[in-house]
Enzyme design. Structure first.
Site, short mmCIF file in Angstrom:
data_model
loop_
_atom_site.label_atom_id
_atom_site.label_comp_id
_atom_site.label_asym_id
_atom_site.label_seq_id
_atom_site.Cartn_x
_atom_site.Cartn_y
_atom_site.Cartn_z
N SER A 108 9.75 -15.63 -15.54
CA SER A 108 9.21 -17.00 -16.13
C SER A 108 8.18 -16.60 -17.26
O SER A 108 8.14 -15.63 -17.41
CB SER A 108 8.30 -17.67 -14.91
OG SER A 108 7.44 -16.97 -14.69
N SER A 110 4.90 -17.57 -17.02
CA SER A 110 3.57 -17.62 -16.45
C SER A 110 2.73 -16.71 -17.23
O SER A 110 1.41 -16.75 -17.17
CB SER A 110 3.52 -17.73 -15.06
OG SER A 110 3.87 -16.29 -14.49
N LYS A 165 1.02 -11.57 -11.73
CA LYS A 165 -0.12 -12.62 -12.32
C LYS A 165 -1.35 -11.65 -12.40
O LYS A 165 -1.08 -10.48 -12.21
CB LYS A 165 -0.68 -13.66 -11.13
CG LYS A 165 0.40 -14.70 -10.74
CD LYS A 165 1.03 -15.62 -11.72
CE LYS A 165 1.79 -16.65 -11.13
NZ LYS A 165 2.52 -17.48 -11.94
N SER A 268 1.36 -22.08 -15.40
CA SER A 268 1.51 -21.03 -14.21
C SER A 268 0.82 -21.66 -12.91
O SER A 268 0.00 -22.27 -12.88
CB SER A 268 0.52 -19.95 -14.68
OG SER A 268 0.37 -18.89 -13.51
#
Length: 303
Positions: A108, A110, A165, A268
């Site tokens: 993704s 994010s 993350k 995100s």
């Protein structure tokens, strides 16, 4: 554990294959091979006796058939041969992925601009401590995650999924995010503007900044069109440690947990929405892009 979760857990599949092929290899070395050797010795003794009798009778013999007979009897069955060949390879991969480095693919956006879709990354599995494979239980303490680290972890709502993350808050931190600006333990994080970031896939621009966390510096993106408040956060465990309003949120990070956010701040789903990451969910620290088939220039280390 569901079938889908098992199929999605490559480490578990590797572990099972290592055990199965290892057991077959050991059985062959310590049992089956000895059986084949005994059978071959008996057949060769019978062959030699027969050849000796022929020679006494003046019949010409062909000794090359002796070697073929021995080879045929000692030959491993196909299923044992393949298991023995694959066992050391599978075991090596299992050890490397479980205790040293594991590859992941970024699915993704994010973590843009730090990591983009299609990046193939390496994750250090030991920098945050040695953990038992499958169980992910820490058995040796080494280091703890630091603010600014890019970390892979098991998604708290579904541990069969791996998320990536950036660590924003460590245990004991007070994190405040108001009007898209961070404050950590009462100290405002500084931001330096950079040229706007072009999303080449959607042909849109985002505001780009250098964010200087305590002890770490990295780039982030902000979408001016997105609101500052967190929309519909989940009632996650210990959500009472967080408060939300139209300007953003504030959270106190509990012991043994971490607060995670994506660098693409307005695109995100992270701790703002689904809560804190327990230490037991940690997989490792991401540190290197080893391949991106769409852009070889992406290869290299990152912060």
């Amino acid at each position: 554990m569901s079938l889908q979760a098992i199929l999605g857990n490559f480490a578990l599949i590797l572990f099972i294959l290592t055990i199965v092929t290892g057991v077959i290899w050991a059985l062959d070395v310590f049992h089956f091979a000895k059986q084949r050797r005994a059978k071959a010795d008996a057949a060769l003794a019978e062959f030699d006796a027969r050849q000796a009798k022929f020679q006494q009778e003046g019949v010409k013999t062909d000794n090359s058939s002796r070697a073929r007979l021995e080879s045929e009897i000692l030959k491993q069955p196909t299923w044992i041969e393949y298991s023995g060949s694959f066992f050391p390879v599978i075991a090596l991969v299992f050890v490397l992925r479980s205790f040293l480095y594991e590859p992941f693919k970024i699915p993704s956006s994010s973590m843009v601009p730090t990591l983009v879709i299609g990046d193939l990354i390496l994750v250090n599995k030991y920098t945050y401590g040695i953990r038992l494979p499958i169980l992910n239980k820490k058995i040796i303490e080494i280091n703890n995650p630091q603010r600014g680290d890019v970390m892979v972890f098991k998604y708290p709502k579904d541990p069969s999924l791996d998320y990536i993350k950036r660590v924003i808050g460590v245990p004991g931190d007070k994190i405040v995010y108001r009007n898209k600006r961070l404050t950590v333990n009462g100290k405002e994080v500084s931001y330096a503007p950079l040229p706007d970031y072009l999303d080449e896939e959607h042909l849109t621009y985002s505001k780009q900044y250098v964010e200087k966390l305590p002890g770490a510096t990295h780039r982030i993106l902000n979408d001016e069109r997105a609101p500052a408040y967190v929309q519909n956060p989940d009632p996650f465990p210990m959500h009472e440690l967080c408060s939300y309003n139209l300007e953003g949120f504030a959270c106190s990070v509990p012991a043994g947990h971490y607060f995670m956010m994506g660098d693409n701040r307005d695109n995100s789903l992270d701790s703002r929405y689904w809560g804190f990451v327990p230490d037991g969910n940690i997989v490792g620290k991401a540190f290197f892009v080893w391949m991106n088939l769409g852009d070889f220039r992406r290869i290299g280390s990152f912060k």
